[in-house]
Design an enzyme around this catalytic site. Sequence first.
Site, mmCIF file in Angstrom:
data_model
loop_
_atom_site.group_PDB
_atom_site.id
_atom_site.type_symbol
_atom_site.label_atom_id
_atom_site.label_comp_id
_atom_site.label_asym_id
_atom_site.label_seq_id
_atom_site.Cartn_x
_atom_site.Cartn_y
_atom_site.Cartn_z
ATOM 1 N N ASP A 290 36.976 40.870 51.204
ATOM 2 C CA ASP A 290 37.742 39.727 51.678
ATOM 3 C C ASP A 290 36.782 38.827 52.455
ATOM 4 O O ASP A 290 35.636 39.196 52.738
ATOM 5 C CB ASP A 290 38.941 40.184 52.540
ATOM 6 C CG ASP A 290 39.994 39.097 52.630
ATOM 7 O OD1 ASP A 290 41.138 39.419 52.968
ATOM 8 O OD2 ASP A 290 39.680 37.923 52.329
ATOM 9 N N TRP A 291 37.280 37.660 52.829
ATOM 10 C CA TRP A 291 36.423 36.621 53.398
ATOM 11 C C TRP A 291 35.586 37.128 54.570
ATOM 12 O O TRP A 291 36.114 37.399 55.652
ATOM 13 C CB TRP A 291 37.293 35.459 53.879
ATOM 14 C CG TRP A 291 36.518 34.305 54.376
ATOM 15 C CD1 TRP A 291 35.728 34.233 55.486
ATOM 16 C CD2 TRP A 291 36.432 33.009 53.762
ATOM 17 N NE1 TRP A 291 35.159 33.007 55.595
ATOM 18 C CE2 TRP A 291 35.580 32.225 54.566
ATOM 19 C CE3 TRP A 291 36.988 32.426 52.639
ATOM 20 C CZ2 TRP A 291 35.266 30.904 54.268
ATOM 21 C CZ3 TRP A 291 36.696 31.105 52.353
ATOM 22 C CH2 TRP A 291 35.836 30.361 53.143
#
Length: 751
Positions: A290-291
């Site tokens: 994820d980011w």
Amino acid sequence: MTQIRRRGGALAILWILATAAVAGAAPLPGEADSARVEALLAQMSLEEKVGQLVQMSNPDDATGPVTARADRTRALRTGAVGSVLNVVGAAETRRYQELALQSRLHIPLLFAQDVIHGYKTGFPIPLAEAASWDLEAIRQAERVAATEAAAAGVHWTFAPMLDIARDPRWGRVMEGAGEDPYLGARIAAARVAGFQGSGLGALDAVMACAKHFAGYGAAIGGRDYNSVDMSLRQLWETYLPPFKAAAEAGAATFMNSFNDLNGVPASANAYLVNEILKGRWNFQGIVVSDWGSIGEMVTHGYAADNREAARAAINAGNDMDMESGAYGEHLAQLVRDGEVPVARLDDAVRRILRMKFRLGLFDDPFRYSDVERERRVLNNPAHALVARNIARESIVLLKNEGPLLPLSPKLRTIAFIGPLVKAKQDNLGGWAMEAPGFDYSQLIVSQWEGLQQRLGPATRLLYAQGSDIDSASTRGFAEAVAVAKRADLVILSVGESRDMSGEAKSRSNLHLPGVQEELIKAVQATGKPVVVLINAGRPLVFEWTAEHVPAILYTWWLGSEAGHAIADVLSGDYNPSGKLPMSFPRSEGQIPVYYNHFNSGRPAVDEPGHGYQSSYIDLPFRPRYAFGHGLSYTSFRYEHLQLDRHQLRGEEQLIASFELTNTGPRAGSEAVQLYLRDPVASLVRPVQELKDFQKITLQPGESHTVQFVIDRDKLSFYDARLQWVAEPGEFEIQIGPASDEIRLRDQFLLQ
Ligand code: GLC
């Protein structure tokens, strides 16, 4: 069962058949050819291999804290990036692809986007769609989303979000399918099928992404990104089933989550990725972080620096690094130093190249970036009808004394009051795309516009805002009361603004924001009949309203067609059929509250403070509204439950059948639910577990024999050794319209 209604429903049906046919007809170009992957891999330098594992965002449309990076254009031109996110549109993706094709080996980019509930056409938030219990409608919604996104150059959506959530303080409940593993798993498979359609490479299909793997919805305190600590039994029994269903449905990618799970961040959790996903489930697709979550392992205290974080993540099975920069900066040297095996690097690159071949990008890197197709597809009127259909089905009728609904055609004057009556973008909810080039103030049908169009000139519709969404001002109350007094009936539309639910939107107070419940009280005091619409991305707490207002519809955030869908239900053109996918707490103090709980040795009872029981002394035990709750404008009778056997051996199946009859005045759909209970086992088992459901549409007076098939799998659970077992003994069958409304019961024996 999905019923595309009149008013152009035929057009929508034609669209669905057409897209299914065309997508299936054309041979899928670029079928992944392992020889082509190996031939390309053999030519790649170490740096070019690492470049394929790097994913960067368009910095001008970031969906997380941007990692400062010098020259993104140069990175594109030199093959230092394998995928980008937050770049959309046929023209813009073509421009980026042209840059990437200047690299030595001309390897095309993957374009990814959060198409969470629609691309140009806004669909209800996923939690609302879960309330439809209509798997086909959910699949069709994702077909539209995929068709539009693929026409706009998107290859990969970061959806479906599959996090089971029992805590509405967590703002991301809006993105998921609620609290139940079985409903969540069935919806996961439907969403993956919708996104990936007839197969990757079809021009109306995108890669799905099962996220966030795993346990993210169990963040302590409902605080986003917070730690998760649970038994492996709980993980397997409650949080993994939707992900297992997505893997079995062929999801092309997975995304890991921000949280640490039992002390190990998901971004480097080898148990989750290497052992479960790629091992037991034999997942062959891409795992993306994820980011920035790889770099965040330094903040977690799990890695000393980005170099250690990169090593931990790649060796635990994470293939692609979204926006942390750790892979781009350190992976090549880690391989040279022998800390990351070349075989692991090559495996990650193969997974990515395989998808690029399967999407046909090596045959034609611009095949998804066709401006003419984009214009045509994004202006297809049938898409709005598909959105309207599932929006109607997502609305939940919580209460209807009188019955006040549907609105009587004799009403001459209706007051439509509240801060959300004329809202536009709020109807889209969080994580909405708002595709470039469209005027959403025109595209979105507000609740006011929808009801005004439906009622026509014969009924006077009066308006007052009444209050803000979230301020202490009561200045608008006087006008609202005055308008209410002039009406035969009042409809109030209240709730959250779109940005009050979603990522990083954890709330400790779930009451209607601002002074909205005071507004309801002031209007109720006029003595006029009142209907309340509650718009939100999560279960809210509204005890006074629930006790005193005769009719309540939960309208979530319904997307571009919100106004039409709400008018369809208020007018009775559509008989509401939604059922809650989450339990609604009476107060924040009751959280977590969920239906499939264990009995305990001193089960709670409803009267507060009743003796030595597991009850609160200041609050009834049951939630305000139970999982599966949802009323109808008609009524249904459940009768004649029959089992074709009362003993089950080996791999035999038991068939439970019963008769459902529409005993009311109008057609309606009912999501009938099958719950099972294993009252005695080697581990305590929940008082009930959803194990099947069917959504049945019946005309007035019509009956239908419903059949549920019960096999060993439905009787199984993860035992103390995490083995999936069905233990001999008695089982209970519970059938009804809600978890707290069981109409038919029986027992049977598993030998
Ligand atoms: C966000 C979200 C994730 C999303 C990603 C890209 O932080 O956690 O769900 O897909 O970043 O926007």
